[in-house]
Structures are given as structure tokens and as C-alpha cells.
Motif scaffolding. Sequence first.
Motif, PDB file in Angstrom:
ATOM      1  N   ARG A   1       0.858  -1.185   0.000  1.00 38.85           N
ATOM      2  CA  ARG A   1       0.000   0.000   0.000  1.00 38.85           C
ATOM      3  C   ARG A   1       0.893   1.234   0.000  1.00 38.85           C
ATOM      4  N   ASN A   2       0.604   2.146  -0.925  1.00 39.76           N
ATOM      5  CA  ASN A   2       1.323   3.413  -1.004  1.00 39.76           C
ATOM      6  C   ASN A   2       0.363   4.552  -0.714  1.00 39.76           C
ATOM      7  N   TYR A   3       0.823   5.493   0.075  1.00 35.67           N
ATOM      8  CA  TYR A   3       0.080   6.717   0.376  1.00 35.67           C
ATOM      9  C   TYR A   3       0.749   7.841  -0.402  1.00 35.67           C
TER      10      TYR A   3
ATOM     11  N   HIS B   1      -4.629   6.708  -1.036  1.00 30.52           N
ATOM     12  CA  HIS B   1      -3.755   5.537  -0.999  1.00 30.52           C
ATOM     13  C   HIS B   1      -4.178   4.570  -2.083  1.00 30.52           C
TER      14      HIS B   1
END
Length: 167
Positions: free
Chosen positions: A7-9, A139
Motif C-alpha cells: 500500500r502506497n500513500y 492511498h
Amino acid sequence: MTEEVKRNYLEINSLHDLKDGELPSEDYKVNLIEPTDFQLNKFFYKNIGKKHKWIDRLIWTEEQWIKYVSNKNVKTFVLKNKKNLVGFFELIIHPDKKEVEIAYFGILEEYQNKKLGSFLLSDAIKKSFQEKVDRVWLHTCSLDHKNALNNYLARGMKIFKSEIVKI
């Protein structure tokens, strides 16, 4: 069976940092859904989300959907090609933090891979900054569309946090 998901924010802190996506043609329009219509949110969530394992809202009751879309800090926008539904995004405005979260964003499968995501994301960012905020964030994860992360980065968003989660 558990699966590891990255997961990337991402965030963008100024409209000046936006690298705008082009309007594909005059046939495409983005409109705020007014009055709110939880059925539209539910339709997009289920139809776009089925390939990307969007599951948290599948258990929501009609009352939960209505309460969510009726929140004054939630705005839903729909992209149409003439009268046909194409995609959507939901903005959650956090006035106390002077930020907007792009909570959900997507294009229906039959309209994917036509450069519509870059246009729609640009519009989501512009509409977010109209709320007089200092930050727009979202995200994404490795289950989302293969072009999602690249689209966010190409529009000028920057990763501020990454994590591995097990689902």
C-alpha cells in the motif's frame, strides 16, 4: 489464505504541482452528484472494485450507504461520456486538517486504458483544491489497476508512506 499487498500513500500539496491530464473529447463531463444517490456510489464501488478486491463496503446496509453519502464532507463526482457512466471519485473533506482525501477513484472496465484516468484524476485534484486545502492525498495498493500508481505519480503526487499489509 493471506496475501501480502503493498500500500502506497500519496499526496500533492499545491495545485501548481499538478501535471494535468487532457480532456479526451468534449463528450466527457464530470459532475457532482446532487442530490446524493447512494445507489451510484454502490454501483461504482461494486463494479470497479470487484477486480481489485474492494470488500470493506460490501457488507454495508442501505442505511450505512445513505449515511455515508449524506455526510456534508463527502462529495461524489461522476464522469460520463454523453449519457453513459464512465467513472467516479469520492472526496472526503477534512476542514480541520485543511486536506481532502480522494477516498475512491476508478473507471469502469470498458473505459479503461483510454487515458481517461489521467483526466479524471486531474479533475479530482482540482476539485479538491477548490475546498481551500493545503493537501490532497489518497492511498493505492498492488491490487489496484496496473496503471494506478503510475497515474498518481505522473500527475505530480508523491509517495509519503509505504507499507506491506496482509489480507
